[in-house]
Design an enzyme around this catalytic site. Structure first.
Site: not given
Length: 557
Positions: A361, A392, A520
């Protein structure tokens, strides 16, 4: 390290040209060769600062490359930029704000550094400390008079990731309280976390922290409204309930008051604190509730120690500067554009997620401070997982895949001491498990660097290609002498300043996030349609129209 700042500082173009030449000279040199050429490589390419040790010897550099990177930092005026950061200057130029998160950790007794701001910071911190001690003593009670035993932090982004990461990382340092106290975190806007959590809580003994710098973030306010309704359904709809069950943390006291949070329950921030840099402020209330006031102060002290180191250490011995420069070398010269963060301690489970926001960001930008497009790559993709689990999951790709990846291995030297044992008979087994994690940490960084050369002669003989390791994947190893509040403060501040160093070299602003904003706004255009308050889909593209029709049940399929 032998670097000394030159009497004549190179220009940016001279420094870049020199580094490009060094890349051509060294790009075919394997890490095996770098180590065989220099028996003192670890001593040359490692730095210790109090509780932190940085080993960067497994990067594809030699002394000339390091000198060239330091030259580039000087050519980009990094010294002056560091001075500008630690000032009142509005270096976040797109929002006309200073970037003064460092001021949150200046000790109260230090009256030489911005005394007015230091006083404001400590006024709010002292208010937070008083609240913490009241809750810990069992003196903070809900509307019915029962003692608060659960605290739920409602936030998102910087109001969630930092406090969540630190609270989990310092779980061994949880303080003993008068009554059992648990801290929870809620961030997702879809309500799924809340739905699971509220079934486990009692309204009478639950306190909510609404943590939002702007107090306008829809994710946070929608969750806050849901818990308000949950409380009011159980305890009644009146200001008495709000006063006893909500704390607000924001830059907007008027909005907190309008929502119903009592002034005495409002903890304040300032515009010069970026959300992703805010855990040192009252946004860190969940941290203080977990580790106590003294633990929180130690966290601040560790960060302050790195602030001083960052401002005073020569670049070639400066841990944040070195980590930043190595990232630029990997990203811009070796074309390694993905970076894995691999802590070998389960307490650092959320550290990679925290760094994703801090780094991507901040430096996920393509426009220079001049307004022109950048002419080189900026922030790499940052990802990661707790190392033993990652082994893994995706280490196969690191060792034998086609992507070049740089890594940070992080581990504490000491893990368990007498205070951490629930049962004495566990001691030996737990210490052995810690050694198992450390051995895997060192083994993986070794194999990534040296490939087949890390194997024995017997192992290499007649080894099929699908079992071979190319190596030459660069990595840093960061050791903490122990994972405690002080060393964690040092570690977090190190990465904060790494981000700033790279922003200077890329000539971008790391303190805004305009790429987040427009999505937004578009969501606000779509919400009335999904709520069936509007029905005109014509302004949207064909894909969005098709998806909306499915969501609204209007498709003809």
């Amino acid at each position: 390290m032998n670097y000394k700042q030159p009497l004549i500082v190179k220009s940016q173009q001279q420094a870049l040209s020199a580094l490009r030449n060094l890349k051509m000279q060294t790009q075919d040199t394997h890490l095996n060769q770098f180590f065989s050429d220099d028996s003192g490589r670890f001593e040359r390419f490692s730095v210790e600062q109090e509780q932190l040790v940085l080993d960067f010897s497994k990067h594809r550099i030699d002394q000339n490359v390091l000198n060239g990177l330091v030259d580039l930092a000087h050519a980009q005026d990094l010294t002056q930029w560091i001075q500008r950061l630690f000032s009142l200057e509005e270096i976040n130029y797109t929002e006309q704000r200073a970037a003064m998160h460092w001021a949150l950790r200046v000790p109260e007794q230090n009256q030489q550094v911005l005394p007015e701001i230091t006083a404001q910071v400590h006024t709010q911190l002292e208010r937070m400390y008083s609240l913490v001690e009241k809750i810990h003593a069992g003196q903070y009670r809900g509307a019915t008079g029962e003692v608060i035993q659960d605290v739920v932090n409602i936030g998102v982004g910087g109001s969630d990731l930092g406090p969540l990461m630190v609270t989990h990382a310092l779980s061994d340092f949880k303080v003993v309280t008068a009554k059992p106290l648990d801290v929870h975190f809620v961030s997702t806007m879809d309500g799924s976390q809340l739905s699971d959590l509220l079934h486990q809580l009692r309204p009478e003994t639950t306190l909510f922290i609404i943590s939002s710098k702007s107090f306008g973030t829809i994710d946070t306010l929608s969750n806050a409204q849901t818990v308000r309704q949950w409380l009011e359904k159980a305890l009644g709809k009146n200001s008495h309930v709000l006063k006893h069950h909500f704390i607000g943390v924001s830059t907007k006291p008027d909005k907190m008051s309008e929502w119903g949070i009592a002034p005495e329950n409002q903890l304040l921030l300032w515009d010069w604190v970026g959300g992703r840099y805010s855990l040192w402020s009252c946004i860190g209330l969940p941290i203080a509730l977990t580790v106590g006031v003294d633990g929180f102060k130690q966290l601040l002290s560790g960060a302050y120690a790195i602030d001083q180191h960052f401002q005073t250490a020569p670049f070639a011995q400066n841990i944040p500067v070195l980590i930043g420069l190595l990232g630029v070398w990997n990203n811009n010269f070796l074309d390694i554009q993905t970076h894995a963060v691999l802590p070998y301690d389960g307490r650092l489970k959320y550290f990679a997620a925290y760094l994703q926001q801090l780094e991507m960001e901040s430096n996920g930008k393509s426009t220079q401070r001049s307004g022109e497009k950048v002419d080189s790559a900026t922030c790499p993709i940052v990802w990661g997982e707790v190392g033993p689990n990652a082994q893994h999951a995706f280490y196969q790709l690191l060792h034998q895949g086609t992507h070049k990846v740089s890594c940070d291995f992080i581990a504490p030297v000491k893990r368990y001491n007498a205070n951490h044992f629930t049962y004495a008979e566990n001691a030996e087994a737990l210490i052995e498990q810690h050694h198992l994690a450390l051995s895997n940490c060192l083994a993986q960084s070794r194999l990534l660097a040296f490939g087949n050369q890390a194997l024995t002669a017997d192992e290499i003989e007649d080894l099929p290609t699908y079992k071979q390791y190319e190596g030459n994947q660069p990595s840093s190893t960061i050791l903490l002498k122990e994972l405690n509040p002080y060393s964690l403060g040092m570690l977090i501040a190190t990465y904060e300043h790494k981000v700033f160093v790279q922003s200077v070299l890329w000539n971008i602003n790391p303190f805004d996030q305009w790429g987040v904003e427009k999505g937004k706004e578009i969501a606000n255009q779509l919400l009335p349609i999904l709520n069936r308050e509007q029905d005109d889909l014509s302004t949207f593209d064909a894909s969005t129209q098709g998806l909306l029709k499915i969501l609204l049940g209007k498709n003809n399929g």
